[in-house]
Enzyme design. Structure first.
Site, mmCIF file in Angstrom:
data_model
loop_
_atom_site.group_PDB
_atom_site.id
_atom_site.type_symbol
_atom_site.label_atom_id
_atom_site.label_comp_id
_atom_site.label_asym_id
_atom_site.label_seq_id
_atom_site.Cartn_x
_atom_site.Cartn_y
_atom_site.Cartn_z
ATOM 1 N N HIS A 133 61.452 92.410 58.951
ATOM 2 C CA HIS A 133 60.388 93.218 58.343
ATOM 3 C C HIS A 133 60.916 94.507 57.712
ATOM 4 C CE1 HIS A 133 57.146 91.040 60.963
ATOM 5 N NE2 HIS A 133 57.578 90.317 59.952
ATOM 6 N N CYS A 164 64.894 112.056 40.209
ATOM 7 C CA CYS A 164 64.524 111.600 38.868
ATOM 8 C C CYS A 164 63.011 111.660 38.642
ATOM 9 C CB CYS A 164 65.025 110.179 38.635
ATOM 10 S SG CYS A 164 63.967 108.891 39.333
HETATM 11 ZN ZN ZN Z 1 65.005 108.027 41.203
#
Ligand code: ZN
Length: 254
Positions: A133, A164
């Protein structure tokens, strides 16, 4: 098959001896574990009475909150719940984790296959762990793939965001998501070739547990669980006690 009642202490000693005899006569043991392995480290079981399903603080059922669609549509709420109820970074390995790691180091245990996502087997020292899992310890940005430690997720305010700008998703298998087929295949292979299969802390009703056990071809199936399972009649030894308590009685002979 003998069933040990936890109140029958004299029989219990006898069963521990049997367990030790089977374990110490093999160098190809595979362990398959469920939520019960983690509950003894204080991590609640999703499906037990005292587990998350009886959680009344959240109005949305856990199955919904831990689903892929909920993650996408209610990210703030998902991470609030995830951090509060799913992450248990303070939890420590119990005797089950510790003895299994010891058995692996002794060259007796080939693999741990687990349905738990807490990483406690690795914390105890196990190396070959198949996490069906997923794991709270693998977190990746959905945009660039950069990986992040769980501490970053735990400390983030609200939704954890990558350098980012992308959202970081925990590497746990959510409801509506499929299991990793490579992991399943590896688990089947280990179980298929195992001399001794120990099943602990699971009642074997949840997919894929029940199906995986069917791949075991040997005659030394050991089931350690507080309640009965559908495979009890196939087992050489059934011990109806907590897995940590039972494994604590294992003496690994080198
Ligand atoms: Zn990223």
């Amino acid at each position: 098959m003998k069933i040990v009642d936890k109140n029958e202490v004299s029989k219990n000693l006898n069963e521990t001896e049997q367990l030790n005899a089977i374990i110490n006569s093999s160098d190809n043991i595979v362990f398959f574990g469920g939520a019960g392995v983690s509950t003894e480290s204080g991590i609640p079981d999703f499906r037990s009475v005292s587990g998350l399903y009886s959680d009344s603080q959240y109005k949305t059922p856990p199955e919904r909150m831990l689903s892929h669609s909920f993650f996408l549509s209610h990210m703030e709420e998902f991470f609030s719940y995830y951090k509060e109820r799913i992450l248990h970074l303070e939890a420590a390995p119990n005797q089950a984790h510790i003895k299994l790691a010891e058995l692996e180091r002794a060259g007796k245990l080939r693999a741990v296959i687990t349905q738990n996502i807490d990483g406690l087997h690795q914390k105890a020292g196990s190396k070959n762990v198949i996490e069906l899992h997923g794991s709270v310890h693998r977190n990746n940005c959905l945009d660039c793939g950069k990986s992040y430690k769980v501490g970053y997720i735990a400390r983030a305010r609200g939704v954890p965001v990558c350098d980012c700008g992308g959202v970081i998703k925990p590497g746990v298998v959510l409801y509506e998501e499929s299991l990793n087929q490579d992991d399943i295949a590896r688990a089947v292979n280990y179980i298929n070739e195992a001399d001794v299969l120990i099943i602990g802390g699971t009642s074997l009703v949840v997919y894929p547990a029940a199906g995986l056990v069917q791949h075991y071809k040997g005659s030394k199936l050991i089931i350690i669980n507080k309640t009965g399972t559908e495979s009890d009649n196939r087992a050489l030894l059934v011990i109806r006690q907590g897995i940590g308590e039972v494994m604590g009685g294992v003496v690994v002979k080198l």
